[in-house]
Write a protein that holds these residues in place. Structure first.
Motif, PDB file in Angstrom:
ATOM      1  N   PHE A  87     -52.108  -1.674  24.292  1.00 47.76           N
ATOM      2  CA  PHE A  87     -52.140  -3.138  24.288  1.00 47.76           C
ATOM      3  C   PHE A  87     -53.563  -3.664  24.425  1.00 47.76           C
ATOM      4  CE2 PHE A  87     -51.609  -7.433  25.769  1.00 47.76           C
ATOM      5  CZ  PHE A  87     -50.403  -7.850  25.231  1.00 47.76           C
ATOM      6  N   THR A  88     -53.893  -4.610  23.575  1.00 50.51           N
ATOM      7  CA  THR A  88     -55.201  -5.245  23.668  1.00 50.51           C
ATOM      8  C   THR A  88     -55.069  -6.753  23.563  1.00 50.51           C
ATOM      9  OG1 THR A  88     -56.203  -3.335  22.611  1.00 50.51           O
ATOM     10  CG2 THR A  88     -57.527  -5.320  22.680  1.00 50.51           C
ATOM     11  N   ASP A  89     -55.570  -7.453  24.574  1.00 53.66           N
ATOM     12  CA  ASP A  89     -55.710  -8.904  24.408  1.00 53.66           C
ATOM     13  C   ASP A  89     -57.201  -9.175  24.388  1.00 53.66           C
ATOM     14  OD1 ASP A  89     -56.046  -9.817  27.577  1.00 53.66           O
ATOM     15  OD2 ASP A  89     -54.575  -8.226  27.357  1.00 53.66           O
ATOM     16  N   THR A  90     -57.729  -9.937  25.352  1.00 54.85           N
ATOM     17  CA  THR A  90     -59.167 -10.154  25.353  1.00 54.85           C
ATOM     18  C   THR A  90     -59.899  -8.893  25.818  1.00 54.85           C
ATOM     19  OG1 THR A  90     -58.873 -11.103  27.546  1.00 54.85           O
ATOM     20  CG2 THR A  90     -59.035 -12.643  25.720  1.00 54.85           C
TER      21      THR A  90
END
Lengths: 280, 318
Positions: A87-90
Motif C-alpha cells: 500500500f502506498t499513499d503519500t
C-alpha cells in the motif's frame, strides 16, 4: 514601538530559568493547569489529582497499573506488520511502519501480557494510540487472537483495553476482516466459559467499537473518554448541526445503556478484580 | 439502458448510430439491417472489451450504477412470488434501509436479508441511501435468529455505502449493533451465505457479512473504507480517489486473491444493470450450489469452519 518598555528583562517572568528546567520533570494538567512532578503524576496513575483528568497513556503504563508487582510475560512481542497490499499513499506503508517503530519504540498498536491481577491469572491486551492512531491491522487481530488462546490455555479471564481510531486503512480488506477475526475469537472464549472484560479508554472509535470493544461480558470505561462508532466530525457533517455537549463521552454511552460502569483509572484494578471474583 | 458511465461512451455512440439507422430505415425505407447487425456485434465486442478491462475505480462506478438492481429486485426475481417481507427490530422501529423475510428458492425456504437502496430521489431518502441504523442491524439479527429457530438457511445481500453515521445512530449504539451481529453470526447453526451485490463499505457491510460463503458479484467492491473517504483521510482531499481505489485492492478479483472472500459470481455482459434478470439467475445458481455444499456439513463442522476461516485472515511478520 510600544508605549511601555520593560527596563529589566526577566524580573517578573523568569523566562531564562524556565527554559532551563529539563523536560519531563514536571507535569502540567492540560485541563486545570495543576502542576505536579512527573513522578507524582505517575504514582497517581497519570490522573490529575486536582481535576481527575485522565492523561492518555500507553500499554506499558497500563500493564504497570494492572499486573501485580509489575510482572507479566509478553505474548508475541516481536510480531510486526507485513505489507500484504504493498500500500502506498503519500508514503509507502512499509516505511510508515519502520518510522513509527523507530519513533515510538512500539512494534504495533496492541501489546498482550499474561500475569496476575490481585493474585489471579489474567491476560491483558492493551492498545497503543501512539502507533498509527491505535489502528487495527493484521497484527492487532493476530495478537488479540493469541491473547484469547492464551486465556483459554491458562483458563483465565481475557481483558482488552481499547484506545483506537479504528481500522488501519493501509491494510484495507485485511483490516476490515480483523473485526470479524477478533469477534470469532471471542466466540471461542465464550464457549470456554471464560470472562471477557472490555475497557474503553479515550478514544475508542470505528471498527474497534464495532467489534471487540463493545462485546465485553462487561464493558467498562474510564471517565470522559470519547467512545463512538463514527467520529464526532463525521456525525457533525452528517446532521449539519452542532453536537450536544458531552456527546459520545463515556457518561453519554453509559446513559444510553452500552456500558456497565465508569471507573477512575486509580480505582480500576480493584473494581476489575472485584468484578472478576464474581465471575469465577 | 439509458444512463451511461463516462467510460461506456463508445457503447453509447454505437447504440446511437443504431438508433439513427433505424430511424432512417423507417423514414426512407432503405434496408440497413446488415449495417445494424454489424453495429450490434460491435456493441457486444466493445462492451466485452470495456468490461474485461475495468479499472478498480470503474468497478466502483459500476457498483453504484443508478440502474443496477438492488436487494429487493434480486429477491423478488429469485423467489418468484413466494417472498414474505417482515419488518421491525422489536425494540425501536423498522429500518427501511435493511429489508428481510422468507422466500423460496429451489423448493427451500430461505431467510433473505439485505440493505436496500432507493431507485429514485424520493425512495433514496426513504431508504436512507442504503445506510442502516442500529435498529437495521438488530432487525437483521432478529430475523437470523428466527431462521435459526426454524432451521432455515440465511442469505444476506450486501449493498451499502456504510452504516449511518448519525446522532441517533450513536445514541442507539451503532458500534454495539454491528459488533453483536459479528459475534452472533459466527455461531449461527444454519448455513449462511453473504453476497456483495453492489457496495460493500466497511463495518456497515460486514455487519451482515459473516458467512460460510462470502461471495462477490463481479462488478462490486468490498473494503474498509470508500475510495473517496480514503483519499480524504490519507491525501487530505478527494482528488486521489482513483489511486485510492487501486491501492485498497477492493475488487472481487483482489479480495478473492487475498482469500478475504470465497468466490466471484459473474455478471451478464456489460454489468448487472444491462440484464437484471440474467444477473438474478446467476445469483440464484450460486446460492443453490453453495447451499447444496453447506447442507452436507454438520452444524458443528460448519460453524467451526466458519470461525476458523475468519481467524485465518491477516498477514503478519513473526
Amino acid at each position: 514601538m510600544s508605549w511601555f518598555t520593560r527596563k529589566n528583562k526577566g524580573i517578573t517572568t523568569q523566562n531564562q530559568e524556565k527554559k532551563e528546567i529539563p523536560e519531563g520533570l514536571w507535569y502540567q494538567c492540560p485541563e486545570c493547569k495543576h502542576v505536579v512532578t512527573s513522578e507524582q503524576h505517575a504514582e497517581h496513575d497519570w490522573v490529575c489529582e486536582a481535576c481527575e483528568y485522565h492523561e492518555k497513556i500507553g500499554s506499558l503504563q497500563y500493564f504497570s497499573i494492572f499486573f501485580d508487582e509489575h510482572e507479566w510475560i509478553e505474548v508475541a512481542e516481536h510480531m510486526k506488520s507485513a505489507d500484504p497490499l504493498t500500500f502506498t499513499d503519500t508514503k509507502n506503508y512499509k516505511d510508515r511502519i519502520k518510522t513509527t517503530i523507530a519513533k515510538t519504540g512500539l512494534k504495533d498498536a496492541l501489546r498482550v501480557g499474561f500475569g496476575k491481577i490481585e493474585h489471579e491469572n489474567a491476560v491483558v491486551a492493551c492498545m497503543d494510540f501512539a502507533f498509527i492512531g491505535g489502528s487495527m491491522g493484521s497484527v492487532v487481530g493476530e495478537k488479540f487472537a493469541m491473547g484469547v488462546d492464551k486465556a483459554i490455555e491458562a483458563h483465565c479471564p481475557f481483558i482488552c483495553i481499547s484506545k483506537s481510531g479504528g481500522a488501519r486503512m493501509m491494510e484495507a480488506g485485511f483490516s476490515l476482516m480483523q473485526m470479524a477475526k477478533t469477534s470469532a475469537k471471542l466466540t471461542q472464549l465464550a464457549a470456554a466459559g471464560l470472562p471477557y472484560i472490555s475497557i474503553l479508554t479515550d478514544p475508542t472509535t470505528g471498527g474497534v467499537t464495532a467489534s471487540f470493544a463493545m462485546l465485553g461480558d462487561l464493558n467498562i470505561a474510564e471517565p470522559k473518554a470519547l467512545i463512538g462508532f463514527a467520529g464526532p466530525r463525521v456525525v457533525k457533517e452528517t446532521i449539519k448541526k452542532d453536537l450536544p455537549a458531552g456527546f459520545q463521552s463515556s457518561e453519554f454511552v453509559l446513559e444510553h445503556g452500552f456500558l456497565d460502569y465508569i471507573v477512575k483509572r486509580t480505582e480500576m484494578k480493584k473494581r476489575l478484580a472485584l468484578t472478576l471474583s464474581h465471575l469465577k | 439502458m439509458e444512463i451511461y458511465l463516462e467510460f461506456e461512451s463508445p457503447i453509447k455512440e454505437l447504440r446511437q448510430q443504431i438508433e439513427k439507422l433505424r430511424e432512417s430505415e423507417k423514414k426512407n425505407g432503405v434496408d440497413v439491417h446488415t449495417a445494424i447487425e454489424d453495429l450490434e456485434r460491435a456493441v457486444v465486442e466493445k462492451t466485452n472489451e470495456i468490461y474485461s478491462n475495468l479499472t478498480p475505480w470503474q468497478r466502483v462506478l459500476v457498483s453504484r450504477h443508478p440502474e443496477r438492481p438492488y436487494t429487493l429486485q434480486y429477491i423478488e426475481t429469485m423467489t418468484d412470488g413466494t417472498w414474505v417481507e417482515q419488518h421491525g427490530d422489536r425494540t425501536v422501529k423498522d429500518d427501511k434501509a435493511m429489508v428481510g423475510g422468507f422466500g423460496s428458492i429451489d423448493g427451500r425456504s430461505v431467510m433473505f436479508i439485505g440493505q436496500q437502496k432507493g431507485a429514485n430521489t424520493k425512495m433514496r431518502s426513504y431508504r436512507n441511501f442504503g445506510m442502516a441504523n442500529p435498529e437495521g442491524y438488530r432487525k437483521a439479527l432478529r430475523l437470523m435468529k428466527l431462521a435459526e429457530k426454524f432451521n432455515k438457511p440465511i442469505v444476506t445481500l450486501i449493498d451499502t455505502p456504510g452504516a449511518f453515521p448519525g446522532l441517533e445512530a450513536e445514541e442507539r449504539g451503532q458500534g454495539e449493533a454491528i459488533a453483536r451481529n459479528l459475534f452472533e453470526m459466527m455461531r449461527l447453526k444454519v448455513p449462511v451465505i453473504c453476497i456483495i451485490i453492489g457496495e460493500g463499505a466497511s463495518g456497515g457491510a460486514l455487519g451482515i457479512g459473516i458467512g460460510d460463503r462470502v461471495l462477490m458479484l463481479e462488478n462490486t467492491w468490498y473494503s474498509v473504507i470508500s475510495p473517496e473517504s480514503c483519499s480524504t483521510i490519507l491525501w487530505r482531499n478527494t482528488d486521489h480517489k482513483i489511486e485510492a481505489a487501486a491501492a485498497l485492492k477492493l475488487t472481487a478479483d483482489d479480495m478473492l486473491a487475498n482469500k478475504l472472500v470465497d468466490g466471484i459470481i459473474r455478471e451478464p455482459l456489460g454489468g448487472a444493470h444491462n440484464n437484471p434478470n440474467s444477473a438474478a439467475l446467476h445469483l440464484k445458481e450460486a446460492i443453490i450450489s453453495a447451499l447444496n455444499e453447506l447442507e452436507k456439513l454438520g452444524v458443528e463442522e460448519r460453524t467451526q469452519q466458519r470461525i476458523e476461516k475468519f481467524c485465518a485472515m491477516g498477514v503478519v511478520q513473526q
